[in-house]
Design a protein around this motif. Sequence first.
Motif, PDB file in Angstrom:
ATOM      1  N   LEU A   1      16.902   7.061  -2.495  1.00  0.00           N
ATOM      2  CA  LEU A   1      15.928   7.375  -3.530  1.00  0.00           C
ATOM      3  C   LEU A   1      14.980   6.187  -3.592  1.00  0.00           C
ATOM      4  N   ALA A   2      13.753   6.405  -3.162  1.00  0.00           N
ATOM      5  CA  ALA A   2      12.750   5.338  -3.119  1.00  0.00           C
ATOM      6  C   ALA A   2      11.912   5.392  -4.389  1.00  0.00           C
ATOM      7  N   ASP A   3      12.311   4.608  -5.362  1.00  0.00           N
ATOM      8  CA  ASP A   3      11.506   4.454  -6.576  1.00  0.00           C
ATOM      9  C   ASP A   3      10.560   3.294  -6.324  1.00  0.00           C
ATOM     10  N   PHE A   4       9.290   3.608  -6.145  1.00  0.00           N
ATOM     11  CA  PHE A   4       8.336   2.576  -5.740  1.00  0.00           C
ATOM     12  C   PHE A   4       8.201   1.479  -6.785  1.00  0.00           C
ATOM     13  N   TYR A   5       8.397   1.819  -8.054  1.00  0.00           N
ATOM     14  CA  TYR A   5       8.337   0.796  -9.097  1.00  0.00           C
ATOM     15  C   TYR A   5       9.488  -0.195  -8.934  1.00  0.00           C
ATOM     16  N   HIS A   6      10.706   0.309  -8.856  1.00  0.00           N
ATOM     17  CA  HIS A   6      11.852  -0.588  -8.741  1.00  0.00           C
ATOM     18  C   HIS A   6      11.754  -1.453  -7.484  1.00  0.00           C
ATOM     19  N   LEU A   7      11.388  -0.833  -6.367  1.00  0.00           N
ATOM     20  CA  LEU A   7      11.287  -1.595  -5.118  1.00  0.00           C
ATOM     21  C   LEU A   7      10.239  -2.702  -5.244  1.00  0.00           C
ATOM     22  N   ALA A   8       9.095  -2.363  -5.824  1.00  0.00           N
ATOM     23  CA  ALA A   8       8.008  -3.336  -5.921  1.00  0.00           C
ATOM     24  C   ALA A   8       8.376  -4.511  -6.818  1.00  0.00           C
ATOM     25  N   VAL A   9       8.919  -4.240  -7.995  1.00  0.00           N
ATOM     26  CA  VAL A   9       9.198  -5.346  -8.911  1.00  0.00           C
ATOM     27  C   VAL A   9      10.404  -6.168  -8.454  1.00  0.00           C
ATOM     28  N   ASN A  10      11.223  -5.605  -7.570  1.00  0.00           N
ATOM     29  CA  ASN A  10      12.321  -6.380  -6.989  1.00  0.00           C
ATOM     30  C   ASN A  10      11.896  -7.167  -5.757  1.00  0.00           C
ATOM     31  N   GLY A  11      10.614  -7.086  -5.406  1.00  0.00           N
ATOM     32  CA  GLY A  11      10.088  -7.906  -4.322  1.00  0.00           C
ATOM     33  C   GLY A  11      10.186  -7.294  -2.950  1.00  0.00           C
ATOM     34  N   ASP A  12      10.510  -6.006  -2.858  1.00  0.00           N
ATOM     35  CA  ASP A  12      10.545  -5.354  -1.551  1.00  0.00           C
ATOM     36  C   ASP A  12       9.114  -5.191  -1.025  1.00  0.00           C
ATOM     37  N   ASP A  13       8.983  -5.159   0.301  1.00  0.00           N
ATOM     38  CA  ASP A  13       7.716  -4.823   0.948  1.00  0.00           C
ATOM     39  C   ASP A  13       7.678  -3.305   1.042  1.00  0.00           C
ATOM     40  N   VAL A  14       7.105  -2.672   0.033  1.00  0.00           N
ATOM     41  CA  VAL A  14       7.187  -1.221  -0.076  1.00  0.00           C
ATOM     42  C   VAL A  14       6.500  -0.538   1.096  1.00  0.00           C
ATOM     43  N   ALA A  15       5.361  -1.046   1.520  1.00  0.00           N
ATOM     44  CA  ALA A  15       4.662  -0.447   2.656  1.00  0.00           C
ATOM     45  C   ALA A  15       5.533  -0.487   3.904  1.00  0.00           C
TER      46      ALA A  15
ATOM     47  N   GLY B   1       4.764  -3.230 -16.114  1.00  0.00           N
ATOM     48  CA  GLY B   1       4.874  -2.431 -17.325  1.00  0.00           C
ATOM     49  C   GLY B   1       5.612  -1.120 -17.222  1.00  0.00           C
ATOM     50  N   ARG B   2       5.813  -0.602 -16.012  1.00  0.00           N
ATOM     51  CA  ARG B   2       6.453   0.697 -15.792  1.00  0.00           C
ATOM     52  C   ARG B   2       5.716   1.824 -16.514  1.00  0.00           C
ATOM     53  N   GLY B   3       4.387   1.704 -16.543  1.00  0.00           N
ATOM     54  CA  GLY B   3       3.577   2.731 -17.177  1.00  0.00           C
ATOM     55  C   GLY B   3       3.123   3.794 -16.203  1.00  0.00           C
ATOM     56  N   ALA B   4       2.235   4.662 -16.678  1.00  0.00           N
ATOM     57  CA  ALA B   4       1.712   5.745 -15.857  1.00  0.00           C
ATOM     58  C   ALA B   4       0.894   5.193 -14.695  1.00  0.00           C
ATOM     59  N   PRO B   5       0.781   5.957 -13.619  1.00  0.00           N
ATOM     60  CA  PRO B   5      -0.088   5.538 -12.517  1.00  0.00           C
ATOM     61  C   PRO B   5      -1.484   5.200 -13.027  1.00  0.00           C
ATOM     62  N   GLY B   6      -2.007   4.088 -12.543  1.00  0.00           N
ATOM     63  CA  GLY B   6      -3.327   3.637 -12.974  1.00  0.00           C
ATOM     64  C   GLY B   6      -3.301   2.605 -14.068  1.00  0.00           C
ATOM     65  N   THR B   7      -2.137   2.368 -14.669  1.00  0.00           N
ATOM     66  CA  THR B   7      -2.046   1.363 -15.725  1.00  0.00           C
ATOM     67  C   THR B   7      -1.702  -0.020 -15.177  1.00  0.00           C
ATOM     68  N   GLY B   8      -1.314  -0.091 -13.926  1.00  0.00           N
ATOM     69  CA  GLY B   8      -0.973  -1.362 -13.281  1.00  0.00           C
ATOM     70  C   GLY B   8      -1.749  -1.538 -12.002  1.00  0.00           C
ATOM     71  N   ASP B   9      -1.151  -2.236 -11.052  1.00  0.00           N
ATOM     72  CA  ASP B   9      -1.891  -2.532  -9.832  1.00  0.00           C
ATOM     73  C   ASP B   9      -1.179  -2.100  -8.549  1.00  0.00           C
ATOM     74  N   LEU B  10      -0.200  -1.215  -8.645  1.00  0.00           N
ATOM     75  CA  LEU B  10       0.466  -0.733  -7.438  1.00  0.00           C
ATOM     76  C   LEU B  10      -0.391   0.326  -6.737  1.00  0.00           C
ATOM     77  N   PRO B  11      -0.471   0.295  -5.414  1.00  0.00           N
ATOM     78  CA  PRO B  11      -1.254   1.298  -4.664  1.00  0.00           C
ATOM     79  C   PRO B  11      -0.446   2.581  -4.464  1.00  0.00           C
TER      80      PRO B  11
END
Length: 259
Positions: free
Chosen positions: A181-195, A215-225
């Motif tokens: 299960l690839a939760d992009f939020y969890h992976l990103a904030v744990n320092g994984d190279d998601v790409a 923040g774990r908010g809705a898409p567009g509220t942070g800076d993840l691609p």
Amino acid sequence: MTRHTVNASILLTDRPLLERPAAARAAGFDAVEFWWPWPQTATPSADQVDAFVAAIEDAGVQLTGLNFFAGDMPAGERGIVNNPARQDEFRANVDLVVEIGERLGCKHFNALYGLHADGIDEEAEAEAARANLSYAAKAVDAIGGTVLLEPVSGAEAYPLKKAADALAVIDSVGAGNIRLLADFYHLAVNGDDVAAVIAEHAQDFGHIQIADAPGRGAPGTGDLPLDTWIKAAQDGGYDGPIGLEYIAGEGDPFAWVQA
């Protein structure tokens, strides 16, 4: 077009749990997913299960994902898969999850690994986890199901923090129907190279969930691609829905979809 499934355990929390499938439908979605709906028990009553099933069916939405019992999540537990003392409890829950999955046509079931407990040997925990995951995989296979294993952030004692951690456990079990299960939020904030995870393992994803960071908010509220990552995963072979598992702010929690 990307199909979204609403995690109705973290979204639409301004209304009772059994009203959320209909609320998701009213917001324009045809699919929902849930954490285990009864955090205090692995084996709710038949009446409770019937009410949950009816709420999904009456709303006219598809249940695309359901967590196995993960302990008392509000109190901080994050799964019991690795707990040697709770194997009977987990396995009783697996049987009930299979029943719910069969009734609702749900095929994906998330097994939160559990926190490392002080005083318990880590290999004993790993052995319990392998046995429980193997049991769950065999059980859900009877209905064509898949067990999901998820890296999680925000819990230091949770052993699976990056994709490689979960993939190593999946490999150690050796069942063909356990997937990441690839939760992009969890992976990103744990320092994984998601790409890089997507490029190497999109074909191994059993499910994708998203939230923005920080923040774990809705898409567009942070800076993840997130759009870029979703497209890359789809180009890499992932063809399932995208789970919306974020914390809603004020106003319409789905305004970003129209935007």
